[in-house]
Design a protein around this motif. Structure first.
Motif, PDB file in Angstrom:
ATOM      1  N   ALA A  76       8.402  13.023 -15.295  1.00  0.00           N
ATOM      2  CA  ALA A  76       8.095  14.211 -14.457  1.00  0.00           C
ATOM      3  C   ALA A  76       8.114  14.074 -13.437  1.00  0.00           C
ATOM      4  O   ALA A  76       8.216  15.521 -12.752  1.00  0.00           O
ATOM      5  CB  ALA A  76       6.661  14.617 -15.187  1.00  0.00           C
ATOM      6  N   ALA A  77       7.550  13.219 -12.565  1.00  0.00           N
ATOM      7  CA  ALA A  77       7.437  13.709 -10.677  1.00  0.00           C
ATOM      8  C   ALA A  77       8.849  12.746 -10.493  1.00  0.00           C
ATOM      9  O   ALA A  77       8.721  12.663  -9.257  1.00  0.00           O
ATOM     10  CB  ALA A  77       6.460  12.084 -11.066  1.00  0.00           C
ATOM     11  N   GLY A  78       9.813  12.528 -11.520  1.00  0.00           N
ATOM     12  CA  GLY A  78      11.081  11.887 -10.797  1.00  0.00           C
ATOM     13  C   GLY A  78      11.411  10.957 -10.309  1.00  0.00           C
ATOM     14  O   GLY A  78      12.059  10.493  -9.002  1.00  0.00           O
ATOM     15  N   PHE A  79      10.863   9.677 -10.269  1.00  0.00           N
ATOM     16  CA  PHE A  79      10.903   8.566 -10.047  1.00  0.00           C
ATOM     17  C   PHE A  79      11.240   7.591 -11.717  1.00  0.00           C
ATOM     18  O   PHE A  79      10.890   8.063 -12.370  1.00  0.00           O
ATOM     19  CB  PHE A  79       9.920   8.048  -9.217  1.00  0.00           C
ATOM     20  N   PHE A 106       0.877  -0.905  -0.129  1.00  0.00           N
ATOM     21  CA  PHE A 106      -0.315   0.197   0.012  1.00  0.00           C
ATOM     22  C   PHE A 106       1.007   1.000  -0.433  1.00  0.00           C
ATOM     23  O   PHE A 106       1.469   1.416   1.094  1.00  0.00           O
ATOM     24  CB  PHE A 106      -1.190  -0.232   0.965  1.00  0.00           C
ATOM     25  N   GLY A 107       0.708   2.173  -1.193  1.00  0.00           N
ATOM     26  CA  GLY A 107       1.804   3.160  -1.664  1.00  0.00           C
ATOM     27  C   GLY A 107       1.536   3.786  -0.509  1.00  0.00           C
ATOM     28  O   GLY A 107       0.618   4.549   0.202  1.00  0.00           O
ATOM     29  N   ASN A 108       2.935   4.627   0.920  1.00  0.00           N
ATOM     30  CA  ASN A 108       2.492   5.508   1.371  1.00  0.00           C
ATOM     31  C   ASN A 108       3.321   6.854   1.562  1.00  0.00           C
ATOM     32  O   ASN A 108       3.084   8.131   1.332  1.00  0.00           O
ATOM     33  CB  ASN A 108       3.226   4.974   3.041  1.00  0.00           C
ATOM     34  N   SER A 109       4.445   6.498   0.936  1.00  0.00           N
ATOM     35  CA  SER A 109       5.050   8.019   0.622  1.00  0.00           C
ATOM     36  C   SER A 109       5.063   9.005  -1.002  1.00  0.00           C
ATOM     37  O   SER A 109       4.801   7.567  -1.880  1.00  0.00           O
ATOM     38  CB  SER A 109       6.531   7.167   0.460  1.00  0.00           C
ATOM     39  N   GLU A 110       5.151  10.468  -1.100  1.00  0.00           N
ATOM     40  CA  GLU A 110       4.244  10.360  -2.596  1.00  0.00           C
ATOM     41  C   GLU A 110       5.929  10.816  -3.402  1.00  0.00           C
ATOM     42  O   GLU A 110       6.858  11.262  -3.001  1.00  0.00           O
ATOM     43  CB  GLU A 110       3.621  11.676  -2.543  1.00  0.00           C
ATOM     44  N   SER A 111       5.220  10.668  -4.826  1.00  0.00           N
ATOM     45  CA  SER A 111       6.225  11.319  -5.659  1.00  0.00           C
ATOM     46  C   SER A 111       6.626  13.159  -5.734  1.00  0.00           C
ATOM     47  O   SER A 111       6.093  13.950  -4.533  1.00  0.00           O
ATOM     48  CB  SER A 111       6.115  10.910  -7.096  1.00  0.00           C
ATOM     49  N   ASP A 112       7.357  13.386  -6.530  1.00  0.00           N
ATOM     50  CA  ASP A 112       7.524  15.236  -6.240  1.00  0.00           C
ATOM     51  C   ASP A 112       5.993  15.686  -7.396  1.00  0.00           C
ATOM     52  O   ASP A 112       5.299  14.285  -8.065  1.00  0.00           O
ATOM     53  CB  ASP A 112       8.273  15.340  -7.516  1.00  0.00           C
ATOM     54  N   ILE A 113       5.835  16.690  -7.265  1.00  0.00           N
ATOM     55  CA  ILE A 113       4.668  16.891  -8.466  1.00  0.00           C
ATOM     56  C   ILE A 113       4.781  17.023  -9.342  1.00  0.00           C
ATOM     57  O   ILE A 113       5.678  17.387 -10.466  1.00  0.00           O
ATOM     58  CB  ILE A 113       4.376  18.278  -6.791  1.00  0.00           C
ATOM     59  N   ALA A 114       3.923  16.085 -10.209  1.00  0.00           N
ATOM     60  CA  ALA A 114       3.469  16.837 -12.022  1.00  0.00           C
ATOM     61  C   ALA A 114       3.165  17.896 -11.989  1.00  0.00           C
ATOM     62  O   ALA A 114       1.986  18.082 -11.597  1.00  0.00           O
ATOM     63  CB  ALA A 114       3.346  15.158 -12.641  1.00  0.00           C
TER      64      ALA A 114
END
Length: 266
Positions: free
Chosen positions: A248-251, A134-142
């Motif tokens: 775009a979101a840096g991953f 279950f994803g918890n951490s967020e990417s950079d903003i796109a």
């Protein structure tokens, strides 16, 4: 034999109680491996390995216990004037069992990490595992703009949920330590978190990946496993939107991470 004295008086009866018969006896001699095994006779007294004890004729029970070994209970039939001898070899407790069912959870430490629930089974040291992160951490903003006007419409960050299946073969390095090389398949799905605007662009964008890794298992106590699974996920098939969002979101579309946690095994 018993000798009894009595006085005869007129009109008085005398009663005599016969001595109980001496029971027939036999002998029991036990040896244990390891030598410090505790042998409890009939739940009352402790036997010393290597010594011969005298016991009444009949059935007697001995319970064998030793730390780190499987407890045993054995029955012995003792016969008159005969010696029963036995050597008991204790079986070591198999902390890493070749056949087991387990479930538990942990933390997935990767670029877009989360909390992982896992369930699996070991059959003849073949380890089959299913898990969900279950994803918890967020990417950079796109930043999403209108293709016609060029105006900014939404600012969106992303979490990544993952469904995974793995196969591995368990190698018991020590009594409490094991290593399981693994190969698996992973389905990653993005969940949009809108920071500005109303449109959740890219929500549900997906990726299929091949995973390669290993599971290191430590067993501090029976039925409780602590594990760490480093692995790399190699993208096999990406949605076009998934790749654009990753850029775009840096991953990266290639995931390198470690899942660590605790499972209960039966």
């Amino acid at each position: 034999s018993v000798k009894t004295s009595f006085i005869v008086k007129a009109g008085q009866s005398n009663e005599f109680r016969a001595a109980p018969p001496i029971p027939y006896t036999g002998f029991l001699s036990i040896f244990t491996r390891p030598q410090n095994t505790t042998a409890m006779l009939d739940g009352k007294s402790i036997l010393t390995a290597g010594e011969t004890v005298t016991l009444p004729v009949g059935t007697h029970t001995v319970d064998y216990t030793s730390k780190g070994y499987v407890a045993q209970r054995k029955e012995y039939e003792i016969y008159r004037n005969l010696t029963v001898a036995d050597t008991v070899t204790m079986a070591e407790i198999s902390y890493l069992r070749p056949n087991a069912f387990y479930f538990g959870g942990g933390i997935n430490v990767r670029t877009l990490g989360g909390y992982t629930a896992t369930v699996g089974a070991v059959l003849g040291d073949n380890d089959f595992q299913v898990s969900y992160t279950f994803g918890n951490s967020e990417s950079d903003i796109a930043y999403w703009s209108n293709t016609n006007t060029g105006n900014l419409e939404s600012r969106v960050a992303y979490k990544m949920n993952s469904a995974q299946i793995r196969y591995g073969y368990q190698i018991r390095l020590m009594r409490r330590l094991g290593l399981t090389p693994q190969v698996g398949f992973c389905y990653n799905s993005l969940s949009a978190v809108v920071k500005q605007g109303n449109a959740s662009y890219g929500d549900g964008a997906s990726q299929q990946a091949l995973t390669l890794g290993a599971k290191l298992t430590l067993v501090p106590m029976q039925h409780v496993y602590i594990f760490a699974m480093p692995e790399i996920g190699l993208g096999l098939k990406n949605d076009e939107i998934f790749k654009k969002i990753a850029d775009a979101a840096g991953f990266s579309t290639t995931n390198l991470g470690v899942i660590a946690g605790v499972v209960v095994s039966f």
